[in-house]
Design an enzyme around this catalytic site. Structure first.
Site, PDB file in Angstrom:
ATOM      1  N   ARG A  32      11.183   3.824   4.212  1.00 11.58           N
ATOM      2  CA  ARG A  32      10.710   2.798   5.142  1.00 11.58           C
ATOM      3  C   ARG A  32      11.918   1.950   5.534  1.00 11.58           C
ATOM      4  O   ARG A  32      12.678   1.519   4.659  1.00 11.58           O
ATOM      5  CB  ARG A  32       9.635   1.917   4.505  1.00 11.58           C
TER       6      ARG A  32
ATOM      7  N   ARG B   1       0.802  -1.220   0.000  1.00 13.15           N
ATOM      8  CA  ARG B   1       0.000   0.000   0.000  1.00 13.15           C
ATOM      9  C   ARG B   1       0.838   1.275   0.000  1.00 13.15           C
ATOM     10  O   ARG B   1       0.664   2.142  -0.857  1.00 13.15           O
ATOM     11  CB  ARG B   1      -0.931   0.023   1.229  1.00 13.15           C
ATOM     12  N   THR B   2       1.714   1.415   0.987  1.00  8.67           N
ATOM     13  CA  THR B   2       2.389   2.704   1.205  1.00  8.67           C
ATOM     14  C   THR B   2       3.240   3.087  -0.003  1.00  8.67           C
ATOM     15  O   THR B   2       3.208   4.226  -0.471  1.00  8.67           O
ATOM     16  CB  THR B   2       3.265   2.634   2.477  1.00  8.67           C
TER      17      THR B   2
ATOM     18  N   LYS C 204      25.751  -5.170  -1.981  1.00 11.97           N
ATOM     19  CA  LYS C 204      27.221  -5.249  -2.139  1.00 11.97           C
ATOM     20  C   LYS C 204      27.914  -4.591  -0.961  1.00 11.97           C
ATOM     21  O   LYS C 204      29.126  -4.399  -0.970  1.00 11.97           O
ATOM     22  CB  LYS C 204      27.647  -4.544  -3.432  1.00 11.97           C
TER      23      LYS C 204
ATOM     24  N   HIS D  56       4.374   5.489  11.885  1.00 10.87           N
ATOM     25  CA  HIS D  56       3.974   5.401  10.471  1.00 10.87           C
ATOM     26  C   HIS D  56       2.997   6.573  10.267  1.00 10.87           C
ATOM     27  O   HIS D  56       1.783   6.395  10.226  1.00 10.87           O
ATOM     28  CB  HIS D  56       3.295   4.047  10.232  1.00 10.87           C
TER      29      HIS D  56
HETATM   30  N1   CP Z   1      -0.465  -0.151   5.830  1.00 13.63           N
HETATM   31  C1   CP Z   1       0.747  -0.395   5.322  1.00 13.63           C
HETATM   32  O1   CP Z   1       1.753   0.227   5.735  1.00 13.63           O
HETATM   33  O2   CP Z   1       0.760  -1.343   4.338  1.00 13.63           O
HETATM   34  P1   CP Z   1       2.052  -1.755   3.494  1.00 13.63           P
HETATM   35  O3   CP Z   1       3.005  -2.454   4.444  1.00 13.63           O
HETATM   36  O4   CP Z   1       1.562  -2.658   2.409  1.00 13.63           O
HETATM   37  O5   CP Z   1       2.680  -0.491   2.974  1.00 13.63           O
END
Ligand code: CP
Length: 312
Positions: A108, A58-59, A86, A136
């Site tokens: 992330r 999603r993100t 590497k 998040h």
């Molecule tokens: N909600 C969320 O962070 O989903 P993803 O891990 O798929 O990005």
């Protein structure tokens, strides 16, 4: 209201006004994704780098679509096919990508604090797309946007967050945000996944879902994050399901117009029954849809699209 921040690293340092500025801005972007040509020139010439060291469905795609709908260029970085394998360090990876004149880095990482660390040496705007079990922020913003869309205001709403609170960056960001916007927050989960210290966030905690769900306006289910657990923190998935899974029977204890949320990915039949996840009470896919407008707003407010152009 101006948004006076260079980065979006967490919800904790934001004011209520900052959050409302993002939500109101997202409101005005929502319609763009319904057009036949889903694009405006607002961030033309800007470059965004999606730097994901952990998996995401999603993100990552939501930030990519948000950037594209604002006409920014976007580069998707994947750890597995990069020079990280590497031995290149995080700092060198970021500096090399920045040398290509990026304007924003969406990161992330499994290590909490990584977005803050790179913001200390990077020229670009840094956006936290999830750092370990820390925060998040855009997930909490899109959750608040979705609640506001359904309930008009968050003030006084009973929101119950259920599951693996200990390992959840979504829970942390939501706790900060929901409190700032005046919601009542109750966290529910097995004791090993919901330490007493969470009360220090100014929330209620409960180990009994049947009791906590009574009168709830919003129920936010979380995934059990087996990948972040060092040891077994509950006896078995079957036991967990019996006590903490959201089923139709349990859901009847909530308010009649209660909504069900989940950040995804969902484990059908573990934290939520499949029929409830697909029911009219579930706003799970609405959360995903709203995520694009919220991330467009974040990119717009940080990268400062000179003038707001909403025509093609
Ligand atoms: N909600 C969320 O962070 O989903 P993803 O891990 O798929 O990005």
């Amino acid at each position: 209201m101006p948004f006076d921040h260079k980065h979006l690293l967490a919800i904790e340092p934001l004011s209520k006004e900052d959050i409302l500025t993002i939500l109101d801005t997202a409101e005005s972007f929502l319609e763009i994704s319904t057009r036949e040509v889903k694009k405006v020139p607002t961030l033309r010439g800007k470059t965004v780098i999606n730097l994901f060291f952990e998996p995401s469905t999603r993100t990552r795609s939501s930030f990519e679509l948000a950037a594209k709908r604002l006409s920014a260029d976007i580069v998707n970085f994947s750890k597995e096919i990069s020079s990280v394998v590497k031995g290149e360090t995080l700092k060198d990876t970021v500096l090399n990508l920045e040398a290509m004149q990026s304007d924003a880095i969406v990161i992330r990482h499994s290590c909490p604090g990584t977005p803050r660390y790179i913001s200390t040496f990077c020229r670009s705007h840094v956006i936290n797309a999830g750092d370990g079990a820390h925060e998040h922020p855009t997930q909490a913003l899109l959750d608040a946007f979705t609640i506001r869309q359904q309930k008009k205001s968050l003030e006084g709403l009973k929101t119950v967050i259920v599951g693996d609170i200990l390992h959840s960056r979504v829970a942390r960001s939501n706790i900060y945000l929901l409190k700032k916007l005046g919601a009542e927050v109750v966290c529910v989960g097995p004791p090993a996944l919901l330490p007493e210290e969470f009360k220090e966030f100014g929330i209620a905690i409960d180990y009994n879902l049947d009791r906590a769900i009574r009168g709830a306006d919003v129920i936010m289910m979380l995934r059990i994050q087996l990948e972040r657990q060092q040891k077994n923190l509950f006896p078995s998935l079957r036991e967990y399901r019996n006590i903490y899974s959201l089923t139709k029977k349990r859901f009847r204890r909530a308010k009649k117009n209660a909504i069900i949320m989940h950040p995804g990915p969902i484990n059908r039949g573990v934290e939520i029954s499949a029929d409830l996840a697909d029911s009219a009470k579930s706003v799970i896919l609405r959360q995903v849809e709203n995520g694009i407008a919220v991330r467009m707003a974040v990119l717009y407010l940080l990268l400062g699209g000179k003038e707001r152009e909403t025509t093609d």
